[in-house]
Design an enzyme around this catalytic site. Structure first.
Site, mmCIF file in Angstrom:
data_model
loop_
_atom_site.group_PDB
_atom_site.id
_atom_site.type_symbol
_atom_site.label_atom_id
_atom_site.label_comp_id
_atom_site.label_asym_id
_atom_site.label_seq_id
_atom_site.Cartn_x
_atom_site.Cartn_y
_atom_site.Cartn_z
ATOM 1 N N ASP A 1 30.470 37.691 41.564
ATOM 2 C CA ASP A 1 30.374 39.153 41.561
ATOM 3 C C ASP A 1 31.543 39.844 40.866
ATOM 4 O O ASP A 1 31.420 40.970 40.411
ATOM 5 C CB ASP A 1 30.259 39.672 43.012
ATOM 6 C CG ASP A 1 31.372 39.136 43.917
ATOM 7 O OD1 ASP A 1 32.252 38.423 43.419
ATOM 8 O OD2 ASP A 1 31.354 39.430 45.129
ATOM 9 N N HIS A 2 32.675 39.169 40.749
ATOM 10 C CA HIS A 2 33.848 39.825 40.154
ATOM 11 C C HIS A 2 33.861 39.696 38.636
ATOM 12 O O HIS A 2 34.019 40.659 37.917
ATOM 13 C CB HIS A 2 35.139 39.198 40.691
ATOM 14 C CG HIS A 2 35.506 39.621 42.073
ATOM 15 N ND1 HIS A 2 34.741 39.330 43.168
ATOM 16 C CD2 HIS A 2 36.583 40.308 42.540
ATOM 17 C CE1 HIS A 2 35.337 39.821 44.256
ATOM 18 N NE2 HIS A 2 36.450 40.413 43.896
ATOM 19 N N ASP B 1 38.511 36.509 50.162
ATOM 20 C CA ASP B 1 38.537 37.871 49.663
ATOM 21 C C ASP B 1 38.965 38.765 50.820
ATOM 22 O O ASP B 1 38.482 38.603 51.948
ATOM 23 C CB ASP B 1 37.155 38.298 49.161
ATOM 24 C CG ASP B 1 37.257 39.607 48.407
ATOM 25 O OD1 ASP B 1 37.289 39.573 47.165
ATOM 26 O OD2 ASP B 1 37.346 40.663 49.067
ATOM 27 N N ARG C 1 40.233 50.902 47.161
ATOM 28 C CA ARG C 1 41.631 50.795 46.701
ATOM 29 C C ARG C 1 41.862 51.705 45.510
ATOM 30 O O ARG C 1 41.039 51.731 44.596
ATOM 31 C CB ARG C 1 41.946 49.347 46.274
ATOM 32 C CG ARG C 1 41.996 48.434 47.460
ATOM 33 C CD ARG C 1 42.464 47.034 47.122
ATOM 34 N NE ARG C 1 42.619 46.354 48.394
ATOM 35 C CZ ARG C 1 42.356 45.065 48.593
ATOM 36 N NH1 ARG C 1 41.964 44.305 47.597
ATOM 37 N NH2 ARG C 1 42.523 44.542 49.776
ATOM 38 N N SER D 1 44.981 42.615 48.120
ATOM 39 C CA SER D 1 44.003 41.540 47.947
ATOM 40 C C SER D 1 44.468 40.203 48.511
ATOM 41 O O SER D 1 45.650 39.994 48.784
ATOM 42 C CB SER D 1 43.685 41.403 46.463
ATOM 43 O OG SER D 1 44.024 40.151 45.977
ATOM 44 N N ARG E 1 44.203 37.466 46.826
ATOM 45 C CA ARG E 1 44.320 36.545 45.695
ATOM 46 C C ARG E 1 45.533 35.632 45.848
ATOM 47 O O ARG E 1 46.675 36.077 45.814
ATOM 48 C CB ARG E 1 44.338 37.313 44.376
ATOM 49 C CG ARG E 1 45.477 38.270 44.195
ATOM 50 C CD ARG E 1 45.270 39.138 42.955
ATOM 51 N NE ARG E 1 44.209 40.111 43.174
ATOM 52 C CZ ARG E 1 44.131 41.288 42.589
ATOM 53 N NH1 ARG E 1 45.020 41.649 41.701
ATOM 54 N NH2 ARG E 1 43.144 42.129 42.861
HETATM 55 C C1 MIC Z 1 40.217 42.896 45.275
HETATM 56 O O1 MIC Z 1 39.533 43.776 45.773
HETATM 57 O O2 MIC Z 1 41.399 43.072 44.922
HETATM 58 C C2 MIC Z 1 39.628 41.519 45.100
HETATM 59 C C3 MIC Z 1 39.530 41.274 43.649
HETATM 60 O O3 MIC Z 1 38.335 41.476 45.637
HETATM 61 C C4 MIC Z 1 40.548 40.527 45.796
HETATM 62 C C5 MIC Z 1 40.274 39.125 45.518
HETATM 63 C C6 MIC Z 1 40.769 38.674 44.208
HETATM 64 O O4 MIC Z 1 41.844 39.072 43.770
HETATM 65 O O5 MIC Z 1 40.066 37.851 43.623
HETATM 66 C C7 MIC Z 1 40.632 40.683 47.309
HETATM 67 O O6 MIC Z 1 40.552 41.787 47.795
HETATM 68 O O7 MIC Z 1 40.897 39.718 48.028
HETATM 69 FE FE1 SF4 Z 2 34.842 43.488 44.754
HETATM 70 FE FE2 SF4 Z 2 37.238 43.521 45.949
HETATM 71 FE FE3 SF4 Z 2 36.170 45.746 44.900
HETATM 72 FE FE4 SF4 Z 2 35.123 44.715 47.052
HETATM 73 S S1 SF4 Z 2 37.171 45.543 46.869
HETATM 74 S S2 SF4 Z 2 34.003 45.469 45.290
HETATM 75 S S3 SF4 Z 2 35.365 42.527 46.699
HETATM 76 S S4 SF4 Z 2 36.810 43.902 43.788
#
Ligand code: MIC
Ligand code: SF4
Length: 644
Positions: A64-65, A119, A379, A535, A537
């Site tokens: 999805d990313h 995630d 965010r 996140s 990550r």
């Molecule tokens: C995000 O919202 O920052 C992400 C991308 O979903 C991350 C995960 C990632 O960095 O792959 C998260 O929130 O954990």
């Molecule tokens: Fe995707 Fe993270 Fe954004 Fe949710 S917050 S939509 S998991 S990138």
């Protein structure tokens, strides 16, 4: 006193430890989820553990990313993920099927279960009465291998909702209100449990909007009881058998309580650049906006999109505004296309994107220079949108849609009558885009597809006896993992290629960081409060580790990032006296002697600032197990040693 719901589920899953706040506990994990940006690494790590098939009740791999395919990288990763899922017994949700949290809620989440996801928004599942926790990919890999998840027992904060939401006020406003009161640090070390008569009027997607954004509070997770509302949602999803009534006992005990009267609430909005920078939408009335984006795992459900369609029907998006809409899942996409709502959105001028994270993670739709963008996302960290000078606001889909029509921030109450969207009695159920894994004997024959974007996982060496090096960077409070390891269309495709990714560590803060770290042969980072928020990550620990980072000294850490540092053998230290943060500068040479002896439970660690001739007393707050992990050079080494 009775028992709260979080404790009930935790005690059903407790493997070791005591459910006392601050104690180390380990819990059995029923389900796991991964997404493609963290999943490639998690599966490479799972593979390195040498376990033939996942041992969970259910593991799902979502794409999805990284769905923008501007080169071979993301497409390569998708093939890798699909083949490795089949080999190890994991369900594979194909690209286009939707955002992991939305799809998991619809098709797999179940009250009373534990879910660990790579995630940070995994707590979305809390809307269904699960204990759903976000973690680094390596922790998820261990859980897939049947290992328990180890964490610190949080305090349980009860948010009691009374009254009912007035027209045009939504679940998003409730969580923005909690963020306004408690801030982005307010949930650290806590599980937020929602109760009270007010929860009855919140359907499951609304509850999940709230638990989803508990991540922005820094909470370990958030949870709602499983009641009639949960029952009708699961029934409408054709999954009535997953229902289990669960809630706190009457007079349940909590560590802390916050009460919100929904009757008093108004539409809210988070201003740039933090989700807790909250004010009312009315206060910002008239602020011009150039972009509106509706979607993300927070607010992209069927009811969200229907509410937006109701507002935009027979209207036109303001000439100044670009409106982007991403439905959260294929189910939402298909249902809104079949019932005509999608046509209303298209007719109003919306730019329809695929069911994926998209603009939320900077994969397209970067706003113009200094442009104000209102998003229904979770965010708004500086630069995350892809435009360094972009001004991102967070609000409900209703505020977003109203603003898309007027071209300025608008309190949707100005629109007049409000039609609250009811959930359908039956959702459209079609799981053909979720591929079930073959039986074990078939799975054995599957060849994993590895394109040139898949590079081996770097492994840390065991901890040396003495650590010394320069302070490579000193940063302020609330540094996010988006600062440490940015995402976006250019960098996100490199998630399975650590050497290539390492060029971008701290890119938006100090572009010289990677070359300096290499030239100095690694060293330390000094941080403020809540270091590493945001996140999950693990790349924010793994890639700096690759550049030689061995220690971070901060005023305090965010939970997931601290765990990721430990998992990659990086020592996380906090200042015993926070004012000592001021006595340390970038370029100072630090030395810790006899680290193996100093890393004993409850013992302080003296860090010598050789440049300033000062001793800095720090605390590591590590458990016995975490100390062993760090000494081994990380969780992968530690786990392998345990297996052999
Ligand atoms: C995000 O919202 O920052 C992400 C991308 O979903 C991350 C995960 C990632 O960095 O792959 C998260 O929130 O954990
Ligand atoms: Fe995707 Fe993270 Fe954004 Fe949710 S917050 S939509 S998991 S990138």
């Amino acid at each position: 006193m009775g028992t709260n719901l979080a404790r009930k589920i935790l005690s059903e899953h407790l493997v070791s430890g005591k459910l006392e706040p601050g104690e180390e506990i380990s819990i059995r994990i029923d389900q796991t989820l991964t997404q493609d940006a963290t999943g490639t690494m998690a599966y490479l790590q799972f593979e390195a553990m040498g376990i033939p098939r996942v041992k969970t009740e259910l593991s799902v791999s979502y794409v999805d990313h990284n769905t923008l395919q501007t080169g071979f990288e993301n497409a390569d990763d998708h093939q890798f993920l699909q083949s490795i899922a089949a080999k190890y017994g994991i369900y594979f949700s194909r690209p286009g099927n939707g955002i992991c949290h939305q799809v998991h809620l619809e098709r797999f989440g179940a009250p009373g279960k534990t879910l660990l996801g790579s995630d940070s928004h995994t707590p979305t599942g809390g809307g269904l009465g699960m204990i759903a926790i976000g973690a680094g990919g390596l922790d998820v890999a261990v859980a897939m291998g049947g290992g328990p998840f180890v964490t610190t027992m949080p305090q349980i904060l009860n948010v009691r909702l009374t009254g009912t939401l007035p027209p045009w006020v939504t679940a998003k406003d409730i969580i923005l209100e909690v963020l306004r009161r408690r801030t982005v640090k307010g949930g650290v070390g806590k599980i937020v449990e929602y109760t009270g008569p007010g929860i009855k009027s919140l359907n499951v997607p609304a509850r999940s909007t709230i638990t989803n954004m508990g991540a922005e509070l820094g909470a370990t997770t958030s949870i709602f009881p499983s009641d009639d509302v949960t029952h009708s949602y699961l029934k409408a999803q054709g999954r009535e058998s997953a229902y289990r009534e669960m809630g706190p006992d009457e007079n349940a005990a909590y560590d802390d309580v916050e009460e919100i009267n929904l009757d008093d609430m108004v539409p809210l909005i988070a201003k740039p650049h933090s989700p807790d920078n909250v004010c009312t939408a009315a206060e910002l009335k008239g602020t011009p906006v150039v972009q509106v984006a509706i979607g993300s795992c927070t607010n992209s459900s069927f009811s969200d999109l229907m509410a937006v369609a109701n507002i935009l029907r027979e209207k036109t998006v303001h000439p100044r505004v670009s409106l982007a809409i991403s439905p959260g899942s294929r189910q939402v996409f298909e249902m809104t296309s079949r019932n005509g709502a999608l046509a209303d959105l298209i007719s109003a001028g919306a730019r329809i994107l695929e069911s994926a994270c998209g603009p939320c993670i900077g994969m397209g739709q970067a706003p113009p220079t200094e442009g104000a963008s209102i998003r229904s996302f979770n965010r708004n960290f500086k630069g995350r949108s892809g435009t360094a000078s972009g001004q991102v606001y967070l609000a409900s889909p209703e505020v977003c849609a109203a603003s898309a029509i007027t071209g300025e921030i608008t309190d949707p109450r100005e629109l007049g009558d409000y039609e609250r969207v009811e959930l359908p009695e039956e959702f459209l159920i079609d799981d053909r885009m979720i591929i079930a894994p073959p039986a074990a004997d078939e799975a054995e024959k599957i060849q994993i597809i590895r394109g040139p974007n898949i590079k081996p996982v770097p492994v840390q060496k065991p901890l040396p006896g003495d650590l010394s090096g320069e302070v490579l960077l000193k940063v302020e409070d609330n540094i996010t993992t988006d600062h440490i390891m940015p995402a976006g269309a250019k960098i996100l495709p490199l998630r399975s290629n650590i050497p290539a990714m390492s060029e971008y560590v701290y890119a938006g803060v100090d572009p010289e960081f990677p070359s300096r770290a290499k030239e100095k042969g690694g060293g330390f980072i000094v941080g403020g409060d809540n270091y590493g928020q945001g996140s999950s990550r693990e790349h924010a620990a793994l890639v700096p580790m690759y550049l030689g980072l061995r220690g971070v000294i901060a005023r305090s850490f965010a939970r997931i990032h601290r765990a990721n540092l430990i998992n990659f053998g990086i020592v996380p230290l906090v200042f015993d006296d926070p004012t000592q943060y001021d006595g340390i500068a970038q370029g100072d040479v630090l030395k810790i002697e006899g680290l193996h002896e100093r890393l004993a439970v409850d013992k302080p660690v003296a860090v010598r600032n050789e440049t300033k001739g000062l001793d800095i007393i720090c605390r590591h707050n590590l458990s016995e197990r975490q100390i062993d992990i760090i000494k081994a050079g990380g969780l992968l080494n530690y786990t392998k040693a345990g297996v052999s």
